[in-house]
Design a protein around this motif. Structure first.
Motif, PDB file in Angstrom:
ATOM      1  N   ARG A 271      28.089  64.125  -6.438  1.00  0.00           N
ATOM      2  CA  ARG A 271      26.742  63.799  -5.924  1.00  0.00           C
ATOM      3  C   ARG A 271      26.744  63.716  -4.402  1.00  0.00           C
ATOM      4  O   ARG A 271      25.830  64.196  -3.731  1.00  0.00           O
ATOM      5  CB  ARG A 271      26.273  62.467  -6.515  1.00  0.00           C
ATOM      6  CG  ARG A 271      24.774  62.216  -6.261  1.00  0.00           C
ATOM      7  CD  ARG A 271      24.368  60.892  -6.780  1.00  0.00           C
ATOM      8  NE  ARG A 271      24.886  59.835  -5.929  1.00  0.00           N
ATOM      9  CZ  ARG A 271      24.680  58.542  -6.144  1.00  0.00           C
ATOM     10  NH1 ARG A 271      23.998  58.156  -7.201  1.00  0.00           N
ATOM     11  NH2 ARG A 271      25.175  57.637  -5.331  1.00  0.00           N
ATOM     12  N   LEU A 272      27.797  63.152  -3.857  1.00  0.00           N
ATOM     13  CA  LEU A 272      27.891  63.065  -2.397  1.00  0.00           C
ATOM     14  C   LEU A 272      28.002  64.444  -1.767  1.00  0.00           C
ATOM     15  O   LEU A 272      27.400  64.727  -0.724  1.00  0.00           O
ATOM     16  CB  LEU A 272      29.097  62.201  -1.993  1.00  0.00           C
ATOM     17  CG  LEU A 272      28.980  60.711  -2.286  1.00  0.00           C
ATOM     18  CD1 LEU A 272      30.283  59.994  -1.971  1.00  0.00           C
ATOM     19  CD2 LEU A 272      27.842  60.098  -1.476  1.00  0.00           C
ATOM     20  N   VAL A 273      28.797  65.346  -2.424  1.00  0.00           N
ATOM     21  CA  VAL A 273      28.927  66.711  -1.893  1.00  0.00           C
ATOM     22  C   VAL A 273      27.593  67.428  -1.948  1.00  0.00           C
ATOM     23  O   VAL A 273      27.172  68.095  -0.983  1.00  0.00           O
ATOM     24  CB  VAL A 273      30.014  67.485  -2.685  1.00  0.00           C
ATOM     25  CG1 VAL A 273      30.007  68.972  -2.316  1.00  0.00           C
ATOM     26  CG2 VAL A 273      31.385  66.877  -2.429  1.00  0.00           C
ATOM     27  N   ILE A 274      26.910  67.293  -3.084  1.00  0.00           N
ATOM     28  CA  ILE A 274      25.607  67.965  -3.222  1.00  0.00           C
ATOM     29  C   ILE A 274      24.609  67.420  -2.198  1.00  0.00           C
ATOM     30  O   ILE A 274      23.883  68.193  -1.558  1.00  0.00           O
ATOM     31  CB  ILE A 274      25.092  67.794  -4.675  1.00  0.00           C
ATOM     32  CG1 ILE A 274      25.985  68.554  -5.653  1.00  0.00           C
ATOM     33  CG2 ILE A 274      23.650  68.268  -4.769  1.00  0.00           C
ATOM     34  CD1 ILE A 274      25.661  68.301  -7.111  1.00  0.00           C
ATOM     35  N   GLU A 275      24.557  66.093  -2.031  1.00  0.00           N
ATOM     36  CA  GLU A 275      23.616  65.501  -1.055  1.00  0.00           C
ATOM     37  C   GLU A 275      23.948  65.950   0.364  1.00  0.00           C
ATOM     38  O   GLU A 275      23.049  66.202   1.166  1.00  0.00           O
ATOM     39  CB  GLU A 275      23.670  63.976  -1.162  1.00  0.00           C
ATOM     40  CG  GLU A 275      23.049  63.439  -2.438  1.00  0.00           C
ATOM     41  CD  GLU A 275      23.161  61.933  -2.533  1.00  0.00           C
ATOM     42  OE1 GLU A 275      23.821  61.342  -1.637  1.00  0.00           O
ATOM     43  OE2 GLU A 275      22.591  61.340  -3.469  1.00  0.00           O
ATOM     44  N   THR A 276      25.235  66.086   0.640  1.00  0.00           N
ATOM     45  CA  THR A 276      25.629  66.546   1.973  1.00  0.00           C
ATOM     46  C   THR A 276      25.207  67.976   2.198  1.00  0.00           C
ATOM     47  O   THR A 276      24.688  68.345   3.260  1.00  0.00           O
ATOM     48  CB  THR A 276      27.141  66.401   2.162  1.00  0.00           C
ATOM     49  OG1 THR A 276      27.511  65.035   1.965  1.00  0.00           O
ATOM     50  CG2 THR A 276      27.557  66.824   3.555  1.00  0.00           C
ATOM     51  N   LEU A 277      25.426  68.834   1.179  1.00  0.00           N
ATOM     52  CA  LEU A 277      25.016  70.236   1.312  1.00  0.00           C
ATOM     53  C   LEU A 277      23.500  70.337   1.450  1.00  0.00           C
ATOM     54  O   LEU A 277      22.990  71.186   2.191  1.00  0.00           O
ATOM     55  CB  LEU A 277      25.491  71.024   0.082  1.00  0.00           C
ATOM     56  CG  LEU A 277      27.022  71.233  -0.018  1.00  0.00           C
ATOM     57  CD1 LEU A 277      27.371  71.919  -1.330  1.00  0.00           C
ATOM     58  CD2 LEU A 277      27.533  72.032   1.173  1.00  0.00           C
ATOM     59  N   GLU A 278      22.761  69.491   0.726  1.00  0.00           N
ATOM     60  CA  GLU A 278      21.307  69.504   0.856  1.00  0.00           C
ATOM     61  C   GLU A 278      20.862  69.150   2.272  1.00  0.00           C
ATOM     62  O   GLU A 278      19.841  69.641   2.747  1.00  0.00           O
ATOM     63  CB  GLU A 278      20.693  68.527  -0.153  1.00  0.00           C
ATOM     64  CG  GLU A 278      20.771  69.008  -1.592  1.00  0.00           C
ATOM     65  CD  GLU A 278      20.208  67.969  -2.556  1.00  0.00           C
ATOM     66  OE1 GLU A 278      19.953  66.822  -2.083  1.00  0.00           O
ATOM     67  OE2 GLU A 278      20.007  68.288  -3.738  1.00  0.00           O
ATOM     68  N   GLN A 279      21.636  68.313   2.929  1.00  0.00           N
ATOM     69  CA  GLN A 279      21.293  67.930   4.312  1.00  0.00           C
ATOM     70  C   GLN A 279      21.706  68.992   5.321  1.00  0.00           C
ATOM     71  O   GLN A 279      21.055  69.181   6.329  1.00  0.00           O
ATOM     72  CB  GLN A 279      21.957  66.594   4.671  1.00  0.00           C
ATOM     73  CG  GLN A 279      21.426  65.424   3.870  1.00  0.00           C
ATOM     74  CD  GLN A 279      22.171  64.147   4.167  1.00  0.00           C
ATOM     75  OE1 GLN A 279      23.080  64.130   4.983  1.00  0.00           O
ATOM     76  NE2 GLN A 279      21.780  63.060   3.481  1.00  0.00           N
ATOM     77  N   VAL A 280      22.825  69.715   5.004  1.00  0.00           N
ATOM     78  CA  VAL A 280      23.380  70.661   5.978  1.00  0.00           C
ATOM     79  C   VAL A 280      22.809  72.058   5.824  1.00  0.00           C
ATOM     80  O   VAL A 280      22.399  72.702   6.800  1.00  0.00           O
ATOM     81  CB  VAL A 280      24.925  70.702   5.865  1.00  0.00           C
ATOM     82  CG1 VAL A 280      25.504  71.798   6.749  1.00  0.00           C
ATOM     83  CG2 VAL A 280      25.512  69.359   6.225  1.00  0.00           C
TER      84      VAL A 280
END
Length: 321
Positions: A271-280
């Protein structure tokens, strides 16, 4: 006329003269503004200050000296007669403590407080008082600066002259008391010196004005700097509080994530990886690179995405049909 009658007549005349003399010299009056001294064969018996009619032994046994109670004025350095003033510059010329020459005249208010001493302790008490006044004013002026003598120091000089003169009069014991000393004029001896002193005084006043203006400007700038300092401190304190609250929020979020991570580490990591990719990724530029020797090195996807036509609503419905 017989000799006997002549003797009787002569005796009667002498007796009548004596009676007249006794009648005329056995009493005296003292006015409210006067004081008197009784002399017995030239020796002082008592002083009389009460007004009214008084009796004494006839002359030449006793005699009376009457003096005034009024306040006298001693004019030093000048003389006023019939409304005209005559100056005596030679008497008033003196040197100040900073070696400048000034002309100082004054008036001394004094009165007789001891008639006996005033009459018999000095041949000329007025001259003694005048000389004491001259010595006093010269002594005080000699210890004063010219600025004090000409400007704001006159009151202090008057007080010092009065104190010194009073002590001298008491020492000389001439029966008078000094009531007041008033400087009339303190001036410079000639026009050239007056002009030079005026120039110096004007320059000093200009200097004081400039100093006051500079102090005013300095105070203004200090107040402005103090205001800016207070504003910066207030702003820094606000930013400090905001950052502290932000850090506390971040800590709370981190603690919450850490709690989730401890329970489900894999799911939380994804979830953290996905949220980070959504931000980047939304702001990232994507390039497809080809390094096989052809001319085209990369394929710009983002501009092409902007050029693609958006499907209309009707076409979508037809395709769906």
């Amino acid at each position: 006329m017989s000799l006997r009658k002549l003797y009787v007549l002569t005796g009667a005349v002498i007796l009548a003269a004596l009676l007249v003399l006794v009648a005329l010299t056995s009493w005296y009056t003292v006015d409210e503004s006067e004081q008197a001294v009784i002399l017995t064969f030239g020796e002082v018996e008592e002083g009389i200050s009460e007004p009214g009619l008084h009796f004494k032994l006839p002359w030449p046994i006793q005699s009376v000296e009457t003096l005034s109670k009024e306040t006298f004025s001693l004019q030093f350095g000048y003389e006023e007669k019939n409304g005209e003033i005559q100056d005596f510059p030679d008497e008033t010329k003196m040197i100040t403590g900073d070696e400048n020459i000034v002309l100082a005249d004054l008036v001394v208010q004094w009165k007789i407080t001891n008639p006996e001493k005033y009459l018999f302790n000095s041949d000329s008490p007025k001259e003694v008082l005048y000389d004491a006044t001259s010595a006093s004013v010269r002594s005080i002026i000699g210890n004063s600066k010219i600025d004090d003598a000409l400007t704001s120091g006159k009151a202090e000089i008057e007080a010092e002259v009065r104190d010194l003169l009073s002590s001298l009069v008491e020492k000389y014991d001439i029966g008078v008391s000094v009531l007041a000393v008033k400087l009339q004029d303190v001036e410079l001896p000639n026009d050239d010196v007056r002009k030079a002193f005026t120039d110096v005084t004007d320059a000093r006043e200009t200097m004081n004005t400039k100093i006051n203006e500079a102090n005013k400007y300095r105070n203004q700038k200090i107040n402005e700097a103090e205001g800016e300092k207070d504003a910066l401190i207030s702003r820094a304190q606000g930013e400090k509080a905001a950052r502290i609250e932000g850090a506390r929020g971040d800590v709370a979020v981190f603690n919450a994530l850490y709690g989730e991570y401890k329970g489900n580490p894999e799911i939380t990591r994804e979830r953290l990886v996905i949220e980070t990719l959504e931000q980047v990724l939304p702001g990232a530029e994507i390039y497809i690179m080809n390094d096989d020797g052809n001319t085209l090195k990369y394929f710009p996807i983002r501009p092409l995405e902007g050029e693609q036509p958006k499907p209309t609503v009707e076409g979508s419905e037809e395709n769906n049909g």
